[in-house]
Design a protein around this motif. Sequence first.
Motif, PDB file in Angstrom:
ATOM      1  N   GLY A   1     -43.358  24.549  58.373  1.00 16.72           N
ATOM      2  CA  GLY A   1     -43.133  25.718  59.216  1.00 16.72           C
ATOM      3  C   GLY A   1     -41.693  26.164  59.103  1.00 16.72           C
ATOM      4  O   GLY A   1     -40.873  25.548  58.416  1.00 16.72           O
ATOM      5  N   ARG A   2     -41.385  27.253  59.781  1.00 13.87           N
ATOM      6  CA  ARG A   2     -40.017  27.783  59.695  1.00 13.87           C
ATOM      7  C   ARG A   2     -39.025  26.809  60.334  1.00 13.87           C
ATOM      8  O   ARG A   2     -39.296  26.195  61.372  1.00 13.87           O
ATOM      9  CB  ARG A   2     -39.935  29.152  60.344  1.00 13.87           C
ATOM     10  CG  ARG A   2     -40.244  29.172  61.831  1.00 13.87           C
ATOM     11  CD  ARG A   2     -40.076  30.568  62.395  1.00 13.87           C
ATOM     12  NE  ARG A   2     -40.424  30.656  63.802  1.00 13.87           N
ATOM     13  CZ  ARG A   2     -40.374  31.791  64.511  1.00 13.87           C
ATOM     14  NH1 ARG A   2     -39.993  32.915  63.915  1.00 13.87           N
ATOM     15  NH2 ARG A   2     -40.695  31.794  65.785  1.00 13.87           N
ATOM     16  N   VAL A   3     -37.875  26.679  59.710  1.00 10.70           N
ATOM     17  CA  VAL A   3     -36.819  25.802  60.219  1.00 10.70           C
ATOM     18  C   VAL A   3     -36.105  26.542  61.337  1.00 10.70           C
ATOM     19  O   VAL A   3     -35.595  27.651  61.147  1.00 10.70           O
ATOM     20  CB  VAL A   3     -35.840  25.406  59.095  1.00 10.70           C
ATOM     21  CG1 VAL A   3     -34.811  24.420  59.628  1.00 10.70           C
ATOM     22  CG2 VAL A   3     -36.595  24.788  57.918  1.00 10.70           C
ATOM     23  N   LEU A   4     -36.051  25.937  62.522  1.00 14.68           N
ATOM     24  CA  LEU A   4     -35.511  26.600  63.697  1.00 14.68           C
ATOM     25  C   LEU A   4     -34.034  26.305  63.914  1.00 14.68           C
ATOM     26  O   LEU A   4     -33.269  27.194  64.308  1.00 14.68           O
ATOM     27  CB  LEU A   4     -36.307  26.183  64.946  1.00 14.68           C
ATOM     28  CG  LEU A   4     -37.803  26.529  64.912  1.00 14.68           C
ATOM     29  CD1 LEU A   4     -38.505  25.916  66.111  1.00 14.68           C
ATOM     30  CD2 LEU A   4     -37.981  28.040  64.892  1.00 14.68           C
ATOM     31  N   ASN A   5     -33.618  25.064  63.694  1.00 15.94           N
ATOM     32  CA  ASN A   5     -32.229  24.676  63.950  1.00 15.94           C
ATOM     33  C   ASN A   5     -31.746  23.704  62.892  1.00 15.94           C
ATOM     34  O   ASN A   5     -32.540  22.983  62.270  1.00 15.94           O
ATOM     35  CB  ASN A   5     -32.074  24.037  65.329  1.00 15.94           C
ATOM     36  CG  ASN A   5     -32.263  25.023  66.461  1.00 15.94           C
ATOM     37  OD1 ASN A   5     -33.319  25.075  67.069  1.00 15.94           O
ATOM     38  ND2 ASN A   5     -31.247  25.836  66.725  1.00 15.94           N
ATOM     39  N   LEU A   6     -30.420  23.681  62.746  1.00 15.39           N
ATOM     40  CA  LEU A   6     -29.748  22.846  61.743  1.00 15.39           C
ATOM     41  C   LEU A   6     -28.476  22.309  62.378  1.00 15.39           C
ATOM     42  O   LEU A   6     -27.717  23.072  63.000  1.00 15.39           O
ATOM     43  CB  LEU A   6     -29.427  23.693  60.506  1.00 15.39           C
ATOM     44  CG  LEU A   6     -28.637  23.058  59.373  1.00 15.39           C
ATOM     45  CD1 LEU A   6     -29.545  22.174  58.539  1.00 15.39           C
ATOM     46  CD2 LEU A   6     -28.057  24.156  58.482  1.00 15.39           C
ATOM     47  N   ILE A   7     -28.224  21.009  62.242  1.00 14.79           N
ATOM     48  CA  ILE A   7     -27.031  20.403  62.832  1.00 14.79           C
ATOM     49  C   ILE A   7     -26.509  19.319  61.908  1.00 14.79           C
ATOM     50  O   ILE A   7     -27.282  18.661  61.214  1.00 14.79           O
ATOM     51  CB  ILE A   7     -27.342  19.841  64.246  1.00 14.79           C
ATOM     52  CG1 ILE A   7     -26.054  19.517  64.984  1.00 14.79           C
ATOM     53  CG2 ILE A   7     -28.282  18.654  64.159  1.00 14.79           C
ATOM     54  CD1 ILE A   7     -25.243  20.728  65.356  1.00 14.79           C
ATOM     55  N   LEU A   8     -25.183  19.133  61.896  1.00 13.88           N
ATOM     56  CA  LEU A   8     -24.533  18.150  61.030  1.00 13.88           C
ATOM     57  C   LEU A   8     -24.195  16.895  61.834  1.00 13.88           C
ATOM     58  O   LEU A   8     -23.834  16.974  63.013  1.00 13.88           O
ATOM     59  CB  LEU A   8     -23.258  18.752  60.434  1.00 13.88           C
ATOM     60  CG  LEU A   8     -22.688  18.114  59.173  1.00 13.88           C
ATOM     61  CD1 LEU A   8     -23.663  18.208  58.010  1.00 13.88           C
ATOM     62  CD2 LEU A   8     -21.359  18.777  58.799  1.00 13.88           C
ATOM     63  N   SER A   9     -24.314  15.725  61.165  1.00 16.34           N
ATOM     64  CA  SER A   9     -24.014  14.449  61.818  1.00 16.34           C
ATOM     65  C   SER A   9     -22.510  14.329  62.074  1.00 16.34           C
ATOM     66  O   SER A   9     -21.702  15.030  61.447  1.00 16.34           O
ATOM     67  CB  SER A   9     -24.491  13.288  60.940  1.00 16.34           C
ATOM     68  OG  SER A   9     -23.792  13.283  59.710  1.00 16.34           O
ATOM     69  N   PRO A  10     -22.094  13.446  62.976  1.00 15.46           N
ATOM     70  CA  PRO A  10     -20.652  13.326  63.271  1.00 15.46           C
ATOM     71  C   PRO A  10     -19.812  12.876  62.079  1.00 15.46           C
ATOM     72  O   PRO A  10     -18.623  13.208  62.022  1.00 15.46           O
ATOM     73  CB  PRO A  10     -20.610  12.293  64.407  1.00 15.46           C
ATOM     74  CG  PRO A  10     -21.934  11.617  64.392  1.00 15.46           C
ATOM     75  CD  PRO A  10     -22.911  12.607  63.865  1.00 15.46           C
TER      76      PRO A  10
END
Length: 500
Positions: free
Chosen positions: A445-454
């Motif tokens: 499905g569509r990718v909603l959010n993206l976040i980088l690790s610390p």
Amino acid sequence: MAQFGFENDIHSILKLDMPITNAPMARWQRKASSSNTSGLSSLSPGKSANGSLSSSKTPIKTPGKNKKTPSKMGGDRFIPTRNNKQMDVANFLLTKENELADANTSVSSESQKAWSMTLNGYNIDDAKILHLGGKPLNAPEGYQNNLKVLYSQVTTPASLKKTRYISSTPDKILDAPGLRNDFYLNLLDWSSRNVLAVALDNSVYLWDATQGDIILLVKMEHEEDYVCSLSWTKEGNYLAVGTSDCKVQLWDVENQKRLRSMASHTARVGSLSWNDHILSSGSRSGHIHHHDVRVANHHISTLTGHSQEVCGLKWSPDGRYLASGGNDNLVCLWPRVQEGSSNSDGQLIHSWSAHQGAVKALAWCPWQPNILASGGGTSDRHIRIWNVNSNSCVSSLDTQSQISSLVFSPNYKELVSAHGYAHHNVVIWKYPSLSKVAELNGHDGRVLNLILSPDNSTVATVAGDETIRLWKCFEMDPAKKKAKERIVKSGSSVIHQSIR
């Protein structure tokens, strides 16, 4: 009778076993006669046997040996190129060695050197007998010298020895049942303490990436309410939660306790961003509120630059600017909150209207604080890079897909984008050229959010297929990692000394 005599003669001629009287002597007969004559001569007086033996020996001198080989001046077939002058000088030097020195001639070496330089252009004592000239031929196309490694002394740099490998499969896959497939919400965030927070409908779960533990932190009181946005503080000990009932909650993660619930909006709170003790929240009404979480009267300022829902909100790393994106296709730039301000409207610095779709994806460049990246929705599909100092668009790129999230990777100076319709993937771009480095496919499905690790080595994505995928794409080179750790340690020691 005469005829009978004739026939006898014919038969005698035709017989092969009869001896041939007029034929030459056979070889064995010649050898026998020669041996008989030599034996008689050895027994004759005045002749010794030694003399006969010496006469049968091979002559001492080879015929033509005393003939000298003619000296032929010129080239040599084994030497490709010779200098004629050098050959003449070499011949002179070789013949001069065999001649006796004349005592009457006394010429100084300085004068001989001067004459040689004048006549030949070089000193005759330094003359070369063999002089090779001409450039070597080039190797044929495709030729490889297998022995080159034996004499090569150039060391290969460490950066060239190892090639970066980006895995096309996720490192981990986590289930996210009940995730709301809403483009305008921000349901994922990663703290500096390596804890991943995800909003699943009316609940908030915490996943400890180090230990693997899962904790249920928030559960909404009413079933019809749901969580719209999440944001960690810089220290990673407090979590802000925006809800559909127009409130912003503040949670103490260590004690798993809600500290306060701040109500100021008139619609759901879909975006949050921290700047020290100031929490900024954007709602569907188009308003942005600043909350000072230290005081009871938390609402200190309202920003009214959008006419529709604010779905993207990001403070710059240095805290000078706040960038906001909305469903009205605008990107707005706001100044920092002034100390002592209360219920005053912030002044808009600039507003960009280049996008043709909703702007949810916003990212500040960590190593260039004046660079802002924004991404448009389905009607736009463009990544645009802005210089906030000059208020200009530096570059843009058509990704051919809806952009839901953006983040800069400082380890390799790259930009990562998450996409919805129609590709449903994650793309890594080289910054600032925006050339494609890799594509990460796997979500249904569509990718909603993206976040980088610390530690900036892993990127987490959450999609409408109700999965969270961790992609380990930005692991640092061990040498660079150690150097970075030394810099961090030295900086921390300086801070501790100043505190003491």
